[in-house]
Design an enzyme around this catalytic site. Structure first.
Site, PDB file in Angstrom:
ATOM      1  N   ALA A  66     -39.640  -5.302 -28.861  1.00 45.48           N
ATOM      2  CA  ALA A  66     -39.894  -4.662 -27.572  1.00 45.48           C
ATOM      3  C   ALA A  66     -41.366  -4.852 -27.198  1.00 45.48           C
ATOM      4  O   ALA A  66     -42.236  -4.934 -28.074  1.00 45.48           O
ATOM      5  CB  ALA A  66     -39.559  -3.185 -27.657  1.00 45.48           C
ATOM      6  N   GLY A 111     -36.656  -5.310 -31.767  1.00 50.50           N
ATOM      7  CA  GLY A 111     -35.630  -5.636 -30.771  1.00 50.50           C
ATOM      8  C   GLY A 111     -35.211  -7.102 -30.833  1.00 50.50           C
ATOM      9  O   GLY A 111     -34.077  -7.447 -30.477  1.00 50.50           O
ATOM     10  N   GLU A 114     -32.736  -7.249 -33.454  1.00 49.65           N
ATOM     11  CA  GLU A 114     -31.541  -6.554 -32.959  1.00 49.65           C
ATOM     12  C   GLU A 114     -30.739  -7.456 -32.013  1.00 49.65           C
ATOM     13  O   GLU A 114     -29.505  -7.462 -32.042  1.00 49.65           O
ATOM     14  CB  GLU A 114     -31.946  -5.246 -32.279  1.00 49.65           C
ATOM     15  CG  GLU A 114     -32.477  -4.230 -33.304  1.00 49.65           C
ATOM     16  CD  GLU A 114     -33.103  -3.005 -32.662  1.00 49.65           C
ATOM     17  OE1 GLU A 114     -34.136  -3.182 -31.968  1.00 49.65           O
ATOM     18  OE2 GLU A 114     -32.582  -1.902 -32.837  1.00 49.65           O
ATOM     19  N   GLU A 134     -40.361  -1.073 -36.717  1.00 56.13           N
ATOM     20  CA  GLU A 134     -40.532   0.102 -35.858  1.00 56.13           C
ATOM     21  C   GLU A 134     -41.233   1.257 -36.575  1.00 56.13           C
ATOM     22  O   GLU A 134     -42.011   2.000 -35.978  1.00 56.13           O
ATOM     23  CB  GLU A 134     -39.164   0.573 -35.329  1.00 56.13           C
ATOM     24  CG  GLU A 134     -38.602  -0.252 -34.190  1.00 56.13           C
ATOM     25  CD  GLU A 134     -37.805  -1.472 -34.630  1.00 56.13           C
ATOM     26  OE1 GLU A 134     -37.944  -1.897 -35.801  1.00 56.13           O
ATOM     27  OE2 GLU A 134     -37.056  -2.009 -33.801  1.00 56.13           O
TER      28      GLU A 134
END
Ligand code: DAK
Length: 259
Positions: A66, A111, A114, A134
């Site tokens: 992200a 992300g 992911e 994270e």
């Protein structure tokens, strides 16, 4: 010169290629990029592509997660909406008839990993580094990582990755089942060679196989057997299964029609 798009959609032969195109930020996922990925997935889904390949521009990263520069000043409602957008966008790949392949050409973090784990399969170059860092930001994965990672690599390994935030290299990722193959650069070429191993098979039948395997994680064993029986019987009703058996008996290559 046309403006540079943060997500590019293109075709290579029978394959759709989605390229995250912010190499200066290691292809970080801004909210706009996540929206653009969703639009690109929709475009691929509506096409006659045999597989969707997702990769990152440049030689350093698939995607470094992200976009951290967007984190500040989000209220709780905006934060929840952004997480939901990421989860829902990546989940689109699950329900597509067209299989997807993450082409990991460097870092796949947060992300980015992911997104890769939402794809049907994953290849990576030997310089790849994969992780969910994270925890180092005081966060946990929010785009499906805590759910897809344990399903792929097991609870113990997922806990190790989520709790330490450490990166795993391509060899370790392969040994734990996080990726399916290591490919040489340029990674897209290796991914295409891999995709060609299944792209000629019947797309609906590939989907039944994917669905049966994916639902193994969500079902009791007896229920899983039922799902397998149903999907196997469905495949058996298709023209492609008749073609497959006929071609075998006639000692020729099958010509599947996706029916
Ligand atoms: N976001 C924004 N910019 C990034 C970035 C990222 N994730 N990763 C790298 N960049 C930028 C760097 O700031 C740098 O920009 P300039 O300084 O040149 O302007 C450029 O990309 C090159 O990066 P580095 O200079 O850092 O390159 P290095 O080779 O030295 O290091 C690295 C590579 C991948 C180890 C390092 O860049 C790094 O650690 N990047 C951050 C990795 C990371 O922590 N990713 C985020 C994981 S968290 C949510 C809440 C949270 C999340 C999602 C939703 N909601 C509530 C909605 C969290 C999701 C995550 O993905």
């Amino acid at each position: 010169m046309p403006a540079k798009l943060p997500v590019e959609y293109s075709r290579i032969d029978e394959f759709a290629l989605i390229t995250l195109n912010r190499p200066e930020a290691l292809n970080a996922l801004s909210v706009q990029v996540v929206k653009d990925i969703g639009a690109a997935i929709d475009e691929a889904a509506a096409s006659d592509a045999r597989a969707i390949l997702i990769t990152g521009a440049g030689e350093k990263a698939f995607c470094a997660g992200a976009d951290i520069s967007e984190f500040m000043g989000r209220n709780i409602v905006e934060a929840m909406a952004a997480t939901e957008l990421g989860q829902n966008t990546f989940a689109k790949l699950d329900s597509l008839t067209i299989p997807s392949l993450a082409v990991i050409n460097g870092y796949a973090l947060g992300g980015g990993l992911e997104l890769a784990t939402a794809c049907t399969l994953r290849v990576a170059t030997s310089n790849a580094n994969l992780g969910v860092p994270e925890i180092k930001l005081g966060l946990i994965p929010g785009y499906g990582g805590t759910q897809r990672l344990p399903r792929l690599v097991g609870q113990g390994r997922a806990l190790d990755m989520v709790m330490t935030g450490r990166m795993v290299g391509a060899e370790e990722a392969l040994s734990m089942g996080l990726i399916n193959r290591i490919v040489e650069a340029p990674a897209v070429d290796g991914a295409i060679a891999y995709a060609r191993e299944f792209a000629g098979y019947s797309l609906p039948v590939l989907r039944y196989g994917r669905e049966a395997v994916m639902r193994a994680d969500q079902s009791a064993l007896t229920e899983g057997f039922q799902i397998e029986r149903d999907l196997n019987t469905l495949a058996f009703q298709g023209e492609d299964s008749t073609e497959g058996a006929t071609a075998f008996l006639e000692k020729r290559a099958p010509n599947f029609k996706d029916r």
